[in-house]
Design a protein around this motif. Sequence first.
Motif, short mmCIF file in Angstrom:
data_model
loop_
_atom_site.label_atom_id
_atom_site.label_comp_id
_atom_site.label_asym_id
_atom_site.label_seq_id
_atom_site.Cartn_x
_atom_site.Cartn_y
_atom_site.Cartn_z
N SER C 36 0.71 -1.13 -0.05
CA SER C 36 0.09 0.13 -0.03
C SER C 36 0.82 1.31 -0.01
CB SER C 36 -0.89 0.10 1.19
OG SER C 36 -0.13 -0.10 2.31
N ALA C 44 5.14 -0.62 6.29
CA ALA C 44 5.63 -2.11 7.07
C ALA C 44 5.79 -3.18 5.96
CB ALA C 44 4.46 -2.34 7.83
N PRO C 117 5.25 11.82 15.41
CA PRO C 117 3.98 11.17 15.35
C PRO C 117 3.21 11.67 13.96
CG PRO C 117 4.48 12.63 17.30
CD PRO C 117 5.47 12.84 16.39
N ASP C 118 3.62 12.77 13.04
CA ASP C 118 3.06 13.07 12.20
C ASP C 118 3.24 12.23 11.16
OD1 ASP C 118 2.11 15.43 13.38
OD2 ASP C 118 3.69 16.72 12.57
N ALA C 120 3.08 9.09 11.26
CA ALA C 120 2.30 7.77 11.40
C ALA C 120 3.26 6.85 11.02
CB ALA C 120 1.22 8.17 10.75
N SER C 121 4.35 6.47 11.56
CA SER C 121 5.24 5.41 11.03
C SER C 121 4.39 4.03 11.36
CB SER C 121 6.63 5.33 11.81
OG SER C 121 7.14 4.18 11.36
N GLN C 122 4.32 3.00 10.44
CA GLN C 122 3.58 1.76 10.78
C GLN C 122 4.58 0.76 11.30
OE1 GLN C 122 1.71 1.00 7.10
NE2 GLN C 122 0.46 2.95 7.29
N LYS C 123 5.84 0.94 11.14
CA LYS C 123 6.91 -0.07 11.45
C LYS C 123 8.27 0.45 12.15
CE LYS C 123 9.22 -4.24 9.87
NZ LYS C 123 8.67 -5.67 10.00
N PHE C 126 8.38 1.45 15.83
CA PHE C 126 8.17 0.61 16.85
C PHE C 126 9.52 -0.41 16.81
CE2 PHE C 126 4.23 2.15 15.04
CZ PHE C 126 3.94 2.72 16.06
N GLU C 176 4.45 13.19 -0.78
CA GLU C 176 4.63 12.39 -1.93
C GLU C 176 6.15 11.70 -2.08
OE1 GLU C 176 2.20 11.42 -4.34
OE2 GLU C 176 1.05 12.27 -2.70
N LEU C 179 7.32 8.54 -3.91
CA LEU C 179 7.38 8.46 -5.13
C LEU C 179 8.75 8.68 -5.82
CD1 LEU C 179 3.83 9.63 -6.31
CD2 LEU C 179 4.47 7.40 -6.05
N PRO C 194 2.77 3.03 -8.57
CA PRO C 194 2.07 2.43 -7.67
C PRO C 194 1.45 1.27 -8.16
CG PRO C 194 1.95 4.66 -6.96
CD PRO C 194 2.41 4.69 -8.27
N TYR C 404 -7.12 -10.56 8.14
CA TYR C 404 -6.25 -10.10 9.05
C TYR C 404 -6.76 -9.34 10.26
CZ TYR C 404 -2.08 -8.28 11.35
OH TYR C 404 -1.10 -7.77 12.23
N PRO C 405 -7.28 -8.16 10.02
CA PRO C 405 -7.81 -7.43 11.06
C PRO C 405 -9.07 -7.98 11.85
CG PRO C 405 -7.76 -6.41 9.08
CD PRO C 405 -7.29 -7.43 8.58
N GLU C 440 0.76 -8.42 21.60
CA GLU C 440 -0.37 -8.28 20.67
C GLU C 440 -0.79 -9.39 20.11
OE1 GLU C 440 -2.46 -5.73 19.90
OE2 GLU C 440 -1.86 -4.59 21.69
#
Lengths: 301, 277, 521
Positions: C36, C44, C117-118, C120-123, C126, C176, C179, C194, C404-405, C440
């Motif tokens: 995505s 991630a 925080p802006d 919004a890292s997904q991996k 952490f 962007e 890209l 993409p 998965y969710p 988790e």
Amino acid sequence: MAQAAFVLWLAVTLAFVAMELAPGDPAQALLAASGATAEEIAVRRVQLGLDDPLLVQYVRYVGDLARGDLGVSWLHGRAVSRVIGESLFPTAVLAVAATAVGVGWGLTLGLLAALRRSTWLDTLVTAIAVLSFSTPTYWSGILAILLFSLRLGWLPSSGEGSWRHLVLPALVLGFALSGSIARLVQTRVSEVMNEPFVVAARARGLPARQVILFHILRAALGPALTVVALQFGFLLGGAVITESVFARRGLGKLVVEAITWRDLPVVRGIVVFSALVYVLVHWVSDVVQAWLDPRLREELV
Amino acid sequence: MIKWYKPRRRPLLRQPVVLVALGWLVLVGGAALLAPWLALGDPVVVSAERVLLSPKADFLLGTDMLGRDVLARLVWGGRWTLGMGLVGLGLAVGLGLPVGLVSGTVGGWLDVVLMRMVDGMLAFPGLLLAMATIAVLGRSIISVAVAVGLAAAPAYARVARSATREVRAQPYVDAARAIGSTEGHVMVRHVLPNVTAPLLAFAATQLGWILLNGAALNFLGLGVELGTPEWGAMLADGRGYLRDGPWASAFPGLALTLTVLAVNLLADGVQEATRPR
Amino acid sequence: MNRILAWCVLLSVVLIGCAGPSSEERGVYGLTLAPSGIDPHVNASSELGIPLTSVYDTLVYLDPETGEFVPGLAERWDISSDGLVHTFYLRRGVTFHDGTPFNAEAVRFNLARITSPDLASQKARFMLGPYERVHVVDEYTVQIYLSEPFAPFLDTLSQVYLGMASPAAVEQWGDEYQLHQVGSGPFVFAEYVPGDHILLRRNPDYAWGPTVYRHETAQLEEIEFRFFTDPATRSPALETGEVDVMGEIPPQDAARLKSNPDFRIEPVPIPGASLMIFMNTERPPLDDVRVRQALLYATDRQAIVSTVFRESSPVAHGPLAAVTLGYEPAVEEFYPFDVERAMALLAEVGWSDTDGDGVRDREGQPLALDLYLMGWGHMPEVGQWLISQWAELGIAVNSQVVSYPEALEVAAQGKHHLIPFNLSGSDPDILRQFFHSQAEFNWSKIADLEMDTWLETAARTLERADRVELYSRVQLRVMDGALVIPIRDYVNLNGVSNRVQGLGFDAQGWFPWLIDVTLSE
């Protein structure tokens, strides 16, 4: 206008309710596998506004839209308009190609059948037409891959990149579309041939070919175009099966992904987009009909 | 040479095509109903020894990637696929017909509101509607039937509405009202009998659509439980094995295509039998 | 009709003519997912690392041969005795592809970006664990402060998610950026459409590769990455010459490709958690360890590996894949396939088939288990095998395929008896994501305070031998308590055209070192 707004509001609200009822937490889904702790996930939830009361979320959801803001995808982290735009292009390419195949093939079949009424050709065409919309594209697609890619090796089985990748999906989808077009043309042409103006034209001694081209085809085109417009609109919504069989990206895949990940902003964007297409397609088909049929044009004006 | 054409009207059971289609549907439906009593292999139990065997005497249609008898699964699968289609159709008609009748009969603001709601449903992407329904209800064959039934209902409402309006515009309805018939009486005596034929034909067409799209949801892996011998799911299962065992996906696809074809031919037959002169 | 036929013939002639060979300079690599997003700081997906590991350099590298960390953009580093401060001495003369110089400020910029925080890292955020702040000492020295010692920290820094991006490019492109990514690695990020393709072009100026790279600069001019999300399409794409390398070939296709002289299969075992089925220890009847043990004895893993995976991946015996650091071989002694023993255990707990319906029951309740599984990674096939194998012992299974969710929610609510899952990762700290009581993925619903302590201590222990000892205890405890049914270790079956040479993978097993890849005609 008010009615269109009502339709849009209804569709968008429906999407919100459905996504709210469906299980799964977007923040957790995004972060759990990355080793984020429960607290970190909670922080993200707040960030996405998922901790607000439902009513607040809903007002924000509708309010953003009212201001023309489609928002940012939770999953992609990019503007929804861009995400949809990127998926729309390959879908549109496939839709245009498949429609071209469907119209070409459907028109040919329909005319053949109508002009050779009650012959073996008529029967054959009718059979092919019914077969075309009775065949699941996920089966014809697989058969096409089996034959043209795996056995003969002529065409790539999947993916995108060149026009060669487009051939199989366009043929498979086009074939599926052709049946209803063929039948419509067949019926309409048969009817038109009994109309006084055709009979008159023939009585004036015009050659059959000219009668077909100018009078019959023109009269048959209207209803055919209506069906094509409706189907094209439907295809723009994403031919998800064809996309899946041939592993193409497109809106259909985006829909599946957005729902799977509970990506509410993208879901909302897609709903808005399809509602617009729906309205547009109906409007276009009205206009086209009017343009082709002078009697209707006067009525509309 | 152009031949001038007049549509013919033929009774349903005098049409050879309809008889063949009916024959196939009876065969598939009958086999599905009688599946437990037919001498078939087990449709569910997997076996390492007979993975992807080609069609031959023991397994007339071969075995799939988990060593299950494709023929047995096809026959049992008829229960799931056809059952799903009928439930879906029942829902589409059950929701669409009353809305269409009321909308066409009452007219006025109610008609506008109902039809805009139908528009709202139609403008809603079908796939999204189906996926959302399944997400809410959980994955099962019933959810699939509900999803496709809901998706088909608005179109049915539309057709029912226009058929109703058409009938109500006929002179004999005016005549009935003129002699003092109530709206209910008009509905039961005049409207219902006269909309039955077109609505029946449309229902048959919709059954074809529901079968195709319900199986499609299963093909996408959104529907039935694991291992269920539903045709769409069987197609999806066999798809990874096109090289080593094309029969595992070819036969379910063939069964589905022939069934939908039969349903659509039947719909044509109904239309031909009831065509107004 | 004849004209149509003629067109068809003509069309096919044209199509065949178009399938020309590609040059020696240009490779095509098949990816299996269309992610995505592919910004490694944000997204991630593992797929993004396949191309981008060669676009970005990292501060350190993990040598898969020795298991040791070697210099990358950092020439050397110290760790303070309390384990809280990492000081990195950076390599000089490194420039990003856009000409921006690499220095301590660039490191600070990247870490600040990832932890913002802006973003919004997904991996990436952490993976940094107890990261506190970064401090620029001088132009080529940078210090990273942690709030507590974190053993996997160097492993984190060695991965593409912590790759160093050009600060100028990040500022320029904003949202962007993905890209227009700019790193300092052996390949330049040339183009990304993409979902369609990614194009990398050779970086001729590359001169700072780590010792794990065998070449100074990339051997190919260009590498194009295309997506093949449908497993069934991967082997055909390889066989028709559309791609030179294809990841994750389905086992049945791999078995066939092996007999084709033009191709080979390069299997890469992936470290991390094996594919295992979590047993909910809170929900009866699985709250009884004997029932869980019975399920383990009743599972013929060898049969599953033979049929579903065509022997392409090894049977798993414990929660860690055998190639993972700290793997404890003693788990292999546990739970051989033994139907008799399984039946004896079930009978001992009181589960027997009293009403003769083929399903065991106790106090009027049938022995029925709820299995939830996700539709990918061969889990449905594995699930159907389990159902079939257990049915013979009188265990009924209700299975449900979920996304998965949905699986996360089902598991969080404890509605499951069984859910299969796996995750990859080179550091055994991955066990903490599964068996810590607060984790988790604590889908076994285990709350073993001693195990919590071992896992927490191991994450803080920098001495490798001590960590290994702790993880060994965890693995034995997991199997002792019969918390999971391990099925198989993940092996990535890469299908490779024989014109490709020199394809090697990093310690994660996923990410190729493209700099060394060559093509011949």
